[in-house]
Design a protein around this motif. Structure first.
Motif, PDB file in Angstrom:
ATOM      1  N   UNK A 505       9.057   5.287   0.901  1.00  0.00           N
ATOM      2  CA  UNK A 505       7.563   4.695   1.026  1.00  0.00           C
ATOM      3  C   UNK A 505       7.010   4.700  -0.324  1.00  0.00           C
ATOM      4  N   UNK A 506       7.372   5.506  -1.285  1.00  0.00           N
ATOM      5  CA  UNK A 506       6.848   5.328  -2.666  1.00  0.00           C
ATOM      6  C   UNK A 506       7.207   3.958  -3.493  1.00  0.00           C
ATOM      7  N   UNK A 507       8.774   3.845  -3.159  1.00  0.00           N
ATOM      8  CA  UNK A 507       9.333   2.549  -3.695  1.00  0.00           C
ATOM      9  C   UNK A 507       8.797   1.399  -2.868  1.00  0.00           C
ATOM     10  N   UNK A 508       8.596   1.565  -1.590  1.00  0.00           N
ATOM     11  CA  UNK A 508       8.228   0.193  -0.951  1.00  0.00           C
ATOM     12  C   UNK A 508       6.606  -0.153  -1.061  1.00  0.00           C
ATOM     13  N   UNK A 509       5.983   0.817  -1.436  1.00  0.00           N
ATOM     14  CA  UNK A 509       4.556   0.640  -1.418  1.00  0.00           C
ATOM     15  C   UNK A 509       3.774  -0.080  -0.169  1.00  0.00           C
ATOM     16  N   UNK A 510       3.164  -1.169  -0.147  1.00  0.00           N
ATOM     17  CA  UNK A 510       2.658  -1.501   1.028  1.00  0.00           C
ATOM     18  C   UNK A 510       3.509  -2.900   1.439  1.00  0.00           C
ATOM     19  N   UNK A 511       4.863  -2.899   0.874  1.00  0.00           N
ATOM     20  CA  UNK A 511       5.923  -3.976   1.592  1.00  0.00           C
ATOM     21  C   UNK A 511       6.372  -3.705   2.896  1.00  0.00           C
ATOM     22  N   UNK A 512       6.391  -4.577   3.650  1.00  0.00           N
ATOM     23  CA  UNK A 512       7.116  -4.318   4.926  1.00  0.00           C
ATOM     24  C   UNK A 512       8.549  -5.097   4.917  1.00  0.00           C
ATOM     25  N   UNK A 513       9.913  -4.036   5.180  1.00  0.00           N
ATOM     26  CA  UNK A 513      10.916  -4.415   4.481  1.00  0.00           C
ATOM     27  C   UNK A 513      11.625  -4.867   6.053  1.00  0.00           C
ATOM     28  N   UNK A 514      12.838  -5.811   5.680  1.00  0.00           N
ATOM     29  CA  UNK A 514      13.896  -5.999   6.643  1.00  0.00           C
ATOM     30  C   UNK A 514      15.148  -5.017   6.215  1.00  0.00           C
ATOM     31  N   UNK A 515      15.578  -4.166   6.972  1.00  0.00           N
ATOM     32  CA  UNK A 515      16.811  -3.532   6.551  1.00  0.00           C
ATOM     33  C   UNK A 515      17.965  -3.917   7.138  1.00  0.00           C
ATOM     34  N   UNK A 516      18.851  -4.628   6.365  1.00  0.00           N
ATOM     35  CA  UNK A 516      20.194  -5.220   6.808  1.00  0.00           C
ATOM     36  C   UNK A 516      21.284  -4.403   6.573  1.00  0.00           C
ATOM     37  N   UNK A 517      21.783  -3.878   7.601  1.00  0.00           N
ATOM     38  CA  UNK A 517      23.123  -2.877   7.528  1.00  0.00           C
ATOM     39  C   UNK A 517      24.370  -3.619   7.832  1.00  0.00           C
ATOM     40  N   UNK A 518      25.249  -3.498   6.990  1.00  0.00           N
ATOM     41  CA  UNK A 518      26.782  -3.987   7.318  1.00  0.00           C
ATOM     42  C   UNK A 518      27.297  -2.758   7.608  1.00  0.00           C
ATOM     43  N   UNK A 534      14.678   7.562  12.909  1.00  0.00           N
ATOM     44  CA  UNK A 534      14.273   7.710  11.555  1.00  0.00           C
ATOM     45  C   UNK A 534      13.713   6.561  10.829  1.00  0.00           C
ATOM     46  N   UNK A 535      14.307   5.261  11.112  1.00  0.00           N
ATOM     47  CA  UNK A 535      13.671   4.121  10.350  1.00  0.00           C
ATOM     48  C   UNK A 535      12.278   4.025  10.630  1.00  0.00           C
ATOM     49  N   UNK A 536      11.857   4.285  12.106  1.00  0.00           N
ATOM     50  CA  UNK A 536      10.570   4.139  12.505  1.00  0.00           C
ATOM     51  C   UNK A 536       9.440   4.905  11.884  1.00  0.00           C
ATOM     52  N   UNK A 537       9.936   6.013  11.374  1.00  0.00           N
ATOM     53  CA  UNK A 537       9.110   6.995  10.488  1.00  0.00           C
ATOM     54  C   UNK A 537       8.504   6.368   9.326  1.00  0.00           C
ATOM     55  N   UNK A 538       9.140   5.129   9.006  1.00  0.00           N
ATOM     56  CA  UNK A 538       8.488   4.776   7.649  1.00  0.00           C
ATOM     57  C   UNK A 538       7.061   3.891   7.953  1.00  0.00           C
ATOM     58  N   UNK A 539       6.703   3.764   9.068  1.00  0.00           N
ATOM     59  CA  UNK A 539       5.483   3.465   9.498  1.00  0.00           C
ATOM     60  C   UNK A 539       5.078   2.040   8.792  1.00  0.00           C
ATOM     61  N   UNK A 540       5.997   1.387   8.556  1.00  0.00           N
ATOM     62  CA  UNK A 540       5.516   0.172   7.744  1.00  0.00           C
ATOM     63  C   UNK A 540       5.990  -1.284   8.069  1.00  0.00           C
TER      64      UNK A 540
END
Length: 1266
Positions: A505-518, A534-540
């Motif tokens: 979260x410190x690196x993301x700041x207020x950004x809303x990311x799309x996590x692409x997993x291969x 676990x990804x839902x804990x990002x709250x963003x």
């Protein structure tokens, strides 16, 4: 074969019924033949309905059907010749019909023999007993099997209902062609991703996820997902994690858990700032080189050590929390005590206790005192663990404590001064909130109960009953203790996860990311729910896109939340999705299971070591199957399961598979449509065949036969469209309104229909393709393959085998020069039964008087010839339906017209009359008597009487005229030309045309503007308007703007009263095609909301011109700029990002213009014709990340000397067309290249070598240079 024989018999019966009066002299013979044919027709109908599973009857039945067909054709020819000779009574008195009567009686005897032969040799309907044959023959003698009109209507309604579905499900191409070709894989994935994104709720509160099944998830498909989804306001950034590239397998193998995924995400974020610099460095070292196996393992080892060091730091903080001691306190409270019924209240209260203990023990003393928190040891003595029922005041106090903790946490962050214990407290308080603790306790309880149950069952010898967990079961102290011990490990893992989440979260700041997993098979899909939580804990609002290499669609569904179908990035997935779109809305009591569609498609796709050609065969079978379902979506489950079983049993051969799929579609065609498809075998492979030519030939050959000519033509058009829908023939040229103008038979289909046609004796095997296409399909000609058409005409005058020919198509034959003009006279003398005569594109210069001998002639085509304008003056052909003349170029002033026949008023069956010139106003009056006229093209003088009679014709034919073309000799209007026609002329139009669909006006009348007069009324059907060298004012434009169905407007060399053309809001609502050429305009403006359906725009100017509002055309997909307009207008379309096809002709461009085109996000097709570049460098270089969506490149520019493709340029390019004057380099850098088309004869050696080395082995086609 039954359909062919039945068609021949039906044609004969129609002739007998229509000509019953003239056949009165031979009534008894004809009546016997008629009755025999009706009986045979009924029997053939039974055979057609009861075809064996293989689709063909046995040899005995086929032989008998061939005899029936030949007998019916001979009878038909005999009757035609009998009737041709005029009044039978007169000729009988002269003995002129004696030989025809004798022929009829021979045919009567043949008919009797054929009927008896069927019974004698036991030719019967499959499944019928021998005892029933005689009864069937007797009963069928009085039955006729007419074509069922209800079936026609049902089929037509079905096609209308499914058209919209196919457009949505299958389109990706630009303009009208979009209807006919399916999406490519990338388009399919893009659409599905956008659908998923749009379905995500705005405040989901937890991570949403979807899976893409891709066996080879290369960087192109990963990049496609990124560019499709990562944009505002949805996602601010994309985080791509290639699990196989970072997760260790040896020697540090460990399972893939949530903390591993989170660490890899954190690692990508850390490297994001320096990513571009690192990429540049890697490229300079060696672009395109893959790291070795040892290098990969070193990278993974380095990542593993970094992860271990990071988690060790968190582990040290966990030790400071003393979780073990806290859990021991809880265990001591329940020691030697049983807990009552273990229900949800127990779990809830235990979660509150544990959370409060964790928070309280880690608080500084001053915080405890401030918040009134008791000392832990003292509090333990006061609580009664047996009840674990907390009073309402205590619950409220705990809620207040939680709120105060959150406030204190926010204040602490602002102060940025917290001790180590307080920081740890915050981690555990956030990571293990009350709901999460409840869930963990519940899961631990379930595991304990399951172990208890399994232990009991191990003691029981009979284990027939399933495990049932009693949610209200009492637990002993030992069991509670065991459960608490299981929680310790889970608490530690959750704290690690929380530490990773905070760092991310410190690196993301207020950004809303799309996590692409291969991911690959090392990923345990059953653990995805843990990872997602676990990804839902990002709250963003972070969502996940998973690329998996699994072949199991059901397994891939486990990655989708909420549950849904994954996206299958394969041909099977593409066509399965299309099939579901086509069939999903059909109301069918026996709806097939969607899985059977996938099973059939998977049978069409199997792996081999061969090249791209076999990949295309894969797609051929899938495409045929998909289009067969589109044409008839109401397939029964049994039929599809049977097809699947048949495919499974077949050898894995592409040819066998393709033929089976072809037969699946072919056997579903109506009997007439099968004959029409087999007819195409007479044309050379790959030849472009005009729609109009096929329609006319099918009807005149008798393959499509209805009660009258218009009905037959209508049915033939439906047949043509049906073959296109089924993809049995491919569209070649498509008109501005989306109508297919010509088609091509593919190589595979051509091979299949040729074999069937020869086996059923449908085509003459004695004629080669270059000769067969000129004649009727059933003829008695004997020509060698080495013979030429001119050799045939040299001996025509003494031939007796041509008298029965009904079709003669000589288009493009240049054998009538000089003295050979007599060939046409011989044709008119010998081929008396001709119904279709095409002289289009030949070198004839005159029509002989003997043309009137062709009294059966229905189609006469003399277009693109140099016949004299007076050649048609004396024509009198009472059965003529179409008289086609003229040679009109796009902007040409010469229309190549011919005179209206003097006796046109007697030719009442004419339905098409094109480019006919009126010598007098009386000729125009006679045209008004042709009430079957559907298409009319006239050349008239600018005289009051001609104009008045023209309007009277339009008025008289207002209920039947569909297409009208008017040409005036005056090339351009003068400045003093009146705006409107005088009233004494305009009032001659008393009835406006009701069904007029196409209007063309060439030239102008100095009397005034004709356009408002013709379309000033109820013209709701008008779809196409063409104006050439005529006057157009604002009033005329306003009239066009309000036409409700207008789709196509062509304006060529128009004189505008204003120098600006403005398309206003809510005008031209249905306009799809607009062409403006060489007009005196200075500006064209599209206001917001105008012409919103416009798909194609063609502009051709040589002067200064500007365009405004191109960004207001949301559906503009095809743009063509010619001459000076290329360089001046191209910048006006910078904001038209949806353009998919761009054509530039005859202009001087700069290299900057090409760079702008390279960044067009949706450009699929680029055509460069006759252009050159400023300066001395006339080369085109495609660079990395340019033209990323380009599928087709067509270059025809002698000035361009070289085309080069660098690495990772045009990654989706599939076809290149280029001339011999241009060198081609770097095609090995095009991963999807399929086809090359070379305009020349000698291919450079370096290109040959590159083709041989290309992994796809692209096909090469030579096209002669113009």
């Amino acid at each position: 074969m039954a359909e062919l024989a039945a068609g021949a018999v039906s044609s004969l019966l129609v002739v007998i019924r229509n000509e019953a009066l003239l056949l009165g002299g031979v009534r008894d013979d004809v009546q016997f033949i008629k009755e025999e044919m009706e009986s045979m027709n009924s029997f053939l109908a039974h055979l057609a309905r009861s075809a064996p599973p293989g689709g063909e009857h046995d040899e005995q039945v086929r032989t008998w059907m061939t005899q029936v067909r030949l007998l019916a054709q001979d009878c038909n020819n005999c009757i035609d010749l009998y009737l041709y000779n005029g009044n039978p009574e007169i000729h009988r008195a002269r003995g002129g019909l004696r030989r025809y009567i004798w022929w009829l009686r021979q045919l009567k005897d043949r008919a009797r023999d054929v009927g008896e032969r069927r019974l004698r040799y036991g030719v019967e309907v499959p499944g019928k007993k021998s005892s029933e044959v005689a009864d069937l023959a007797a009963a069928s003698s009085s039955l006729v099997a007419p074509y069922d009109e209800d079936d026609d209507r049902d089929e037509e309604q079905m096609m209308v209902n499914t058209t919209k579905q196919l457009v949505v499900a299958m389109t990706h191409h630009y303009g009208p062609k979009a209807f006919f070709e399916p999406r490519i894989l990338d388009d399919y994935v893009k659409v599905k991703l956008l659908e998923w994104r749009d379905e995500i709720p705005g405040c989901a509160g937890e991570t949403q996820s979807i899976a893409i099944v891709a066996l080879n998830a290369d960087k192109h498909i990963l990049g496609l997902a990124h560019e499709t989804l990562v944009e505002l306001p949805y996602y601010h950034r994309g985080i791509l994690v290639d699990i196989p590239a970072v997760h260790p397998t040896f020697p540090y193998y460990e399972p893939l858990r949530p903390k591993e995924i989170l660490y890899y995400i954190l690692r990508e974020l850390k490297q994001a700032k320096t990513q571009s610099q690192r990429q540049d460095t890697d490229q300079s070292k060696g672009e395109g080189k893959k790291p070795s196996f040892r290098q990969v393992n070193r990278i993974k080892a380095r990542i593993y050590r970094g992860k271990k060091m990071f988690l060790d730091k968190i582990k040290g903080k966990i030790e400071d929390m003393k979780i073990h001691e806290k859990l021991d306190m809880i265990k001591s409270q329940v020691k030697n005590k049983d807990i009552p019924v273990w229900d949800d209240n127990i779990i809830k209260e235990m979660a509150k206790k544990f959370k409060k203990r964790m928070e309280a023990d880690e608080m500084p003393k001053e915080h405890k005192k401030k918040m009134g928190v008791k000392d832990t040891v003292k509090q333990e003595k006061e609580e009664d663990i047996e009840g674990i029922e907390v009073k309402e005041e205590e619950v409220q106090e705990q809620e207040r404590d939680r709120e105060e903790d959150e406030k204190e946490k926010i204040e602490g962050e602002k102060r940025k001064k917290e001790n180590k214990a307080n920081q740890t407290s915050k981690i555990i308080a956030t990571a293990l909130d009350e709901e999460r603790i409840k869930q963990m306790i519940h899961e631990a309880k379930q595991e304990v109960l399951r172990e208890m149950q399994e232990g009991k069952q191990d003691m029981d010898q009979t284990r027939s009953k399933p495990i049932v967990l009693d949610q209200n079961q009492k637990l002993s102290v030992e069991e509670i203790t065991q459960m608490i011990e299981k929680l310790e490990h889970e608490f530690r893992e959750q704290i690690k996860i929380k530490g990773l989440v905070d760092k991310i979260l410190k690196y993301l700041g207020r950004d809303c990311p799309l996590i692409i997993l291969k991911v690959d098979d090392m990923m345990d899909g059953s653990r995805w729910e843990e990872i997602r939580k676990a990804l839902s804990l990002l709250k963003c609002s972070a969502d996940a896109l998973v690329f998996t290499t699994t072949e199991s669609i059901s397994e891939a569904k486990g990655y989708c939340y909420p549950p849904r179908e994954p996206i299958d990035y394969s041909l099977v997935g593409l066509y399965h999705d299309t099939v579901l779109e086509v069939t999903s809305k059909q109301k069918n009591e026996d709806n097939p299971n969607p899985q059977v569609f996938r099973d059939i498609l998977e049978e069409c796709y199997f792996f081999t070591d061969n090249d791209l050609e076999e990949w295309e065969l894969h797609e051929f079978s899938m495409k045929i199957f998909t289009h067969a379902l589109y044409a008839n979506p109401n397939r029964r489950s049994e039929e599809l399961i049977k097809l699947q079983n048949t495919l499974q049993a077949l050898p894995k051969s592409f040819d066998i598979l393709a033929k089976k799929m072809f037969m699946f579609s072919y056997n579903d065609l109506p009997k007439e449509y099968k004959s029409c498809l087999l007819y195409l075998a007479i044309f050379p492979k790959g030849q472009k065949i005009r729609r109009s030519t096929l329609i006319e030939r099918w009807v005149t050959e008798g393959l499509i036969l209805k009660e009258d000519w218009p009905s037959s033509v209508h049915q033939a058009n439906r047949c043509f469209d049906a073959l296109i829908r089924r993809w049995l023939v491919y569209p070649a040229d498509i008109g501005a309104t989306g109508k297919v103008k010509s088609c091509v038979v593919g190589d595979l289909v051509h091979g299949f229909i040729t074999k069937i046609a020869r086996k059923q004796h449908f085509v003459e095997t004695r004629l080669s393709h270059h000769l067969a296409r000129h004649f009727s399909i059933f003829n008695d000609l004997q020509l060698r393959s080495s013979d030429k058409i001119d050799m045939f005409f040299e001996d025509l005058y003494k031939s007796s085998r041509v008298s029965l020919l009904k079709v003669l198509d000589l288009e493009g034959c240049r054998c009538f020069g000089g003295k050979n003009q007599r060939y046409l006279k011989d044709i008119c003398t010998k081929m008396l039964l001709l119904k279709y005569l095409s002289l289009r594109g030949t070198d004839i210069t005159q029509l002989p008087n003997e043309i009137n001998n062709l009294r059966e002639l229905e189609v006469l085509d003399i277009r693109q010839t140099k016949v004299l304008v007076s050649a048609t003056t004396n024509i009198l052909l009472l059965k003529l339906k179409r008289l086609l003349a003229g040679d009109i170029g796009p902007s040409s002033g010469d229309v190549g017209s011919v005179h209206i026949p003097h006796r046109i008023g007697k030719m009442l069956k004419v339905e098409v009359l094109s480019n006919a010139r009126a010598l007098s106003s009386d000729d125009l009056k006679d045209i008004g008597k042709l009430w079957q006229l559907r298409k009319l093209g006239l050349v008239i003088d600018d005289k009051d009487r001609h104009l008045g009679n023209l309007l009277e014709i339009i008025s008289d034919l207002h209920e039947c005229l569909c297409s009208l073309s008017i040409t005036f000799p005056v090339a351009m209007p003068r400045e003093d030309t009146p705006a409107n026609l005088p009233d004494y002329i305009s009032k001659r139009l008393t009835n406006s045309p009701k069904i007029l669909e196409s209007l063309s006006i060439r030239g102008t009348t100095l009397k005034g503007n004709l356009l408002p007069v013709i379309i000033n009324g109820d013209n709701s059907k008008l779809t196409k308007v063409t104006l050439i060298r005529t006057l157009l004012n604002q009033n005329g434009l306003n009239i066009l703007a309000k036409l409700p169905k207008l789709q196509c407007v062509r304006l060529r060399h128009i004189t505008f009263t204003e120098h600006e053309l403005t398309f206003k809001e809510e005008e031209f609502r249905c306009l799809k095609y607009l062409l403006v050429e060489g007009s005196g305009l200075t500006n064209i403006t599209f206001e917001d909301g105008a012409a919103r359906e416009l798909e194609k725009l063609v502009l051709s100017f040589t002067g200064t011109m500007s365009i405004s509002g191109a960004e207001n055309l949301p559906n503009l997909e095809e743009l063509e700029l010619n001459y000076d307009s290329c360089s001046t207008l191209l910048p006006s379309f910078d904001d038209a990002a949806q353009i998919a096809k761009l054509t530039l002709r005859g202009a001087l461009l700069n290299q900057d213009a090409l760079q702008v085109l390279a960044k067009k996000p949706n450009l699929r097709c680029l055509v460069l014709s006759g252009i050159s570049f400023e300066g001395t460098e006339n080369e085109i270089t495609f660079k990395k990340d340019e033209f990323v969506w380009l599928n087709l490149l067509h270059v025809d520019c002698p000035s361009i000397t070289k085309i080069t493709f660098t690495t990772e340029s045009a990654p989706r390019l599939e076809k290149i067309v280029w001339p011999s004057s241009t060198a081609l380099f770097g095609i090995d850098n095009l991963p999807r290249l399929k086809e090359l088309e070379f305009k020349g004869y000698s291919l450079p050696k370096e290109v040959k070598d590159a083709i041989g080395k290309h992994k796809n082995k692209p096909s090469l086609k030579y096209v002669p240079a113009n």
